[in-house]
Each structure stands twice: as structure tokens, then as C-alpha cells.
Design an enzyme around this catalytic site. Sequence first.
Site, mmCIF file in Angstrom:
data_model
loop_
_atom_site.group_PDB
_atom_site.id
_atom_site.type_symbol
_atom_site.label_atom_id
_atom_site.label_comp_id
_atom_site.label_asym_id
_atom_site.label_seq_id
_atom_site.Cartn_x
_atom_site.Cartn_y
_atom_site.Cartn_z
ATOM 1 C CE LYS A 13 -2.066 3.638 -5.058
ATOM 2 N NZ LYS A 13 -1.228 3.392 -3.854
ATOM 3 N NE ARG A 88 -1.916 -2.654 -6.077
ATOM 4 C CZ ARG A 88 -2.725 -1.783 -5.471
ATOM 5 N NH1 ARG A 88 -3.811 -1.365 -6.083
ATOM 6 N NH2 ARG A 88 -2.441 -1.328 -4.280
ATOM 7 N NE ARG A 122 -4.911 2.958 4.271
ATOM 8 C CZ ARG A 122 -4.500 2.606 3.049
ATOM 9 N NH1 ARG A 122 -4.480 3.488 2.062
ATOM 10 N NH2 ARG A 122 -4.091 1.376 2.835
ATOM 11 N NE ARG A 155 -7.016 -0.841 3.028
ATOM 12 C CZ ARG A 155 -6.485 -0.408 1.883
ATOM 13 N NH1 ARG A 155 -6.808 0.806 1.442
ATOM 14 N NH2 ARG A 155 -5.649 -1.145 1.208
ATOM 15 N NE ARG A 166 -1.470 -3.091 1.187
ATOM 16 C CZ ARG A 166 -1.776 -2.137 2.070
ATOM 17 N NH1 ARG A 166 -1.648 -2.348 3.354
ATOM 18 N NH2 ARG A 166 -2.196 -0.977 1.639
HETATM 19 P P1 ADP Z 1 -2.889 5.067 -0.996
HETATM 20 O O1 ADP Z 1 -4.258 5.208 -1.612
HETATM 21 O O2 ADP Z 1 -1.788 5.411 -1.954
HETATM 22 O O3 ADP Z 1 -2.666 3.767 -0.315
HETATM 23 P P2 ADP Z 1 -3.902 6.975 0.993
HETATM 24 O O4 ADP Z 1 -4.379 8.154 0.233
HETATM 25 O O5 ADP Z 1 -4.894 6.059 1.570
HETATM 26 O O6 ADP Z 1 -2.795 6.180 0.137
HETATM 27 O O7 ADP Z 1 -2.963 7.543 2.172
HETATM 28 C C1 ADP Z 1 -2.391 6.653 3.132
HETATM 29 C C2 ADP Z 1 -2.477 7.318 4.522
HETATM 30 O O8 ADP Z 1 -1.609 8.468 4.542
HETATM 31 C C3 ADP Z 1 -3.859 7.828 4.893
HETATM 32 O O9 ADP Z 1 -4.035 7.630 6.273
HETATM 33 C C4 ADP Z 1 -3.821 9.320 4.541
HETATM 34 O O10 ADP Z 1 -4.664 10.087 5.389
HETATM 35 C C5 ADP Z 1 -2.347 9.661 4.773
HETATM 36 N N1 ADP Z 1 -1.823 10.654 3.801
HETATM 37 C C6 ADP Z 1 -2.141 10.777 2.494
HETATM 38 N N2 ADP Z 1 -1.438 11.784 1.911
HETATM 39 C C7 ADP Z 1 -0.648 12.297 2.890
HETATM 40 C C8 ADP Z 1 0.318 13.356 2.922
HETATM 41 N N3 ADP Z 1 0.617 14.087 1.829
HETATM 42 N N4 ADP Z 1 0.943 13.589 4.098
HETATM 43 C C9 ADP Z 1 0.655 12.859 5.208
HETATM 44 N N5 ADP Z 1 -0.235 11.844 5.226
HETATM 45 C C10 ADP Z 1 -0.887 11.564 4.091
HETATM 46 P P1 ADP Z 2 -3.204 0.562 -1.378
HETATM 47 O O1 ADP Z 2 -3.713 1.469 -0.321
HETATM 48 O O2 ADP Z 2 -2.219 -0.444 -0.893
HETATM 49 O O3 ADP Z 2 -2.720 1.248 -2.592
HETATM 50 P P2 ADP Z 2 -5.679 -0.498 -2.611
HETATM 51 O O4 ADP Z 2 -6.862 -0.043 -1.835
HETATM 52 O O5 ADP Z 2 -5.397 0.127 -3.926
HETATM 53 O O6 ADP Z 2 -4.413 -0.430 -1.662
HETATM 54 O O7 ADP Z 2 -5.752 -2.069 -2.836
HETATM 55 C C1 ADP Z 2 -6.002 -2.958 -1.762
HETATM 56 C C2 ADP Z 2 -5.797 -4.392 -2.217
HETATM 57 O O8 ADP Z 2 -6.738 -4.715 -3.249
HETATM 58 C C3 ADP Z 2 -4.432 -4.702 -2.826
HETATM 59 O O9 ADP Z 2 -3.423 -4.960 -1.850
HETATM 60 C C4 ADP Z 2 -4.765 -5.948 -3.656
HETATM 61 O O10 ADP Z 2 -4.922 -7.090 -2.825
HETATM 62 C C5 ADP Z 2 -6.148 -5.574 -4.202
HETATM 63 N N1 ADP Z 2 -6.012 -4.854 -5.482
HETATM 64 C C6 ADP Z 2 -6.309 -3.546 -5.710
HETATM 65 N N2 ADP Z 2 -6.039 -3.214 -6.972
HETATM 66 C C7 ADP Z 2 -5.536 -4.334 -7.569
HETATM 67 C C8 ADP Z 2 -5.045 -4.626 -8.856
HETATM 68 N N3 ADP Z 2 -4.988 -3.693 -9.822
HETATM 69 N N4 ADP Z 2 -4.602 -5.886 -9.095
HETATM 70 C C9 ADP Z 2 -4.653 -6.826 -8.159
HETATM 71 N N5 ADP Z 2 -5.092 -6.624 -6.912
HETATM 72 C C10 ADP Z 2 -5.532 -5.386 -6.608
#
Ligand code: ADP
Ligand code: ADP
Length: 210
Positions: A13, A88, A122, A155, A166
Site C-alpha cells: 500500500k 481498518r 522491509r 520497524r 497483524r
Molecule cells: P504496506 O504499506 O501495505 O504494509 P509496503 O509498501 O510497505 O506495504 O511494502 C512492504 C515491503 O514490500 C516493503 O519492503 C516494500 O519495499 C516491499 N514491496 C512493496 N511492493 C512490492 C512488490 N510489488 N514486489 C516486491 N516487494 C514489494
Molecule cells: P502496515 O504496513 O501493516 O499496513 P501501517 O503502517 O498502516 O502498517 O500501520 C502500522 C500500525 O499502526 C498498525 O499495525 C496499527 O497498530 C496502527 N494503525 C494504523 N492504521 C490504523 C487504523 N486505521 N486503526 C487502528 N490502528 C491503526
Amino acid sequence: MKLIFLGPPGAGKGTLAAKGVEICHIPHISTGALFRSAIAIMNPLGSKVKAVIEEGRLVDDETTILLVKERLAQKDAQSGYILDGFPRTLFQAKALAAFSAVDKVLNLEISDAAALERLSGRRVCRKCGANFHITFNKPKHEHRCDVCGGELFIRKDDREAAIRERLEVYREQTLPLIEYYRNQGLLVDIDGQGLVDTVVTNFKKALEIC
Ligand code: ADP
Ligand code: ADP
Ligand code: ZN
């Protein structure tokens, strides 16, 4: 364009949202990033949410909704936004509907195995929040951000126990949102497993801009 990015942790995302900002010229609003900024400066919000986030559980709805409501009221979010990581829970989705009408909900799909592999590799920039991966999206220098030169860190919620928590929380609390938005005709599924460029192409197709 008012967009929501839905999908399990690690779906990509944040990575896609960074591209979406350039494509659509709208701000990327990540509740996770807002919480991490608050934790970095340890303001009252940061000290309230630190432990919950590090264990991989959700911050309470009331705190999260207020944060988003205030952010969406800012000037730059008036013509559109990418909401990444919010809503969420069903409660959050219903609250959002009362203060903003979204145009589309993009549901990024990946397997648990892929999520685990992505999250455990990551790396995040402490200064600008950019995402990297030690194998799939390698920074040019191991510990430095390509964008701003900031320090890269792991993280606390990207440790295996918190990742599993999660994924479980996602299944229990967030998955019902897929049907909720599908029933409203807003949902578009996107295969998140391909290369980043492929995911970006699918994103443009979903928005009918290519
Ligand atoms: P989210 O926000 O949904 O948790 P991230 O964008 O942070 O996901 O991506 C999670 C990890 O996967 C990061 O280390 C990112 O660099 C990697 N990543 C994101 N998109 C891809 C993809 N299409 N293929 C391989 N790795 C990816
Ligand atoms: P991910 O890479 O897992 O998608 P985010 O960076 O979006 O993680 O979120 C990290 C953490 O922040 C979540 O695991 C949760 O603890 C908190 N958080 C983020 N968005 C929300 C939400 N909409 N509601 C509740 N907690 C949240
Ligand atoms: Zn950076």
C-alpha cells in the site's frame, strides 16, 4: 480523486501510494506513518499508541478516527487523497462515510507467505518514511535512504511475532471491509504479487487513466 488502499500488512500500500502521489497529484495519508511520527517525537498521541503499535494490535477507533478527521480537514486533502491503512474496522469505515465520500477502494491482494517475506525484509527511512526491501527494492547504500539520505531502520512491528499478530488482526477486523465496499460498488481488486511496475499499471487501469 478520493481513494482508499485496503490490503494486509505488506501488500504494498505504502509503495503504491508513493507512486499514486506522482500520478494523481493528491496527498498520501497513512495513519501508520502519522502514528510513527507522533511516536518519534513522543507527543501525547505517540506515548498513547507506542506499545499497542509495537505489539501489532490496532489503535482504538476513537483516537484513529479523530486523527483522520483532522487530517482530511486540511487544505491539501480537499480535492483528493490516498488513505493508506484507514479504515481498518467497520466502525472506522462507517465513521469515515459520515465526513467524506470516497470514489474508489483499491484492494491489494497478496498471500500470507508473501506478506511475511516482504515485511521481514522491509526497511523504512527515519526521516521521510520511504520504504525499501533488502531484496526486492534495495537501497543504493545499505543503511541510507535513496530519496533523502536518512537512516534506514527496521520497524518494531516488523518482527515475526508482531507480523503474525497483524495478519490475524487484519483477518478478524479489516477483511469484512472488502464486502462492505464491494456491496457499495466501490471496490476494485488489484493483484499485489507482481513487480511494483506491474502493480502500478494495474492501479492506472483500475482508475481508467491508462
Ligand atoms: P504496506 O504499506 O501495505 O504494509 P509496503 O509498501 O510497505 O506495504 O511494502 C512492504 C515491503 O514490500 C516493503 O519492503 C516494500 O519495499 C516491499 N514491496 C512493496 N511492493 C512490492 C512488490 N510489488 N514486489 C516486491 N516487494 C514489494
Ligand atoms: P502496515 O504496513 O501493516 O499496513 P501501517 O503502517 O498502516 O502498517 O500501520 C502500522 C500500525 O499502526 C498498525 O499495525 C496499527 O497498530 C496502527 N494503525 C494504523 N492504521 C490504523 C487504523 N486505521 N486503526 C487502528 N490502528 C491503526
Ligand atoms: Zn528518506
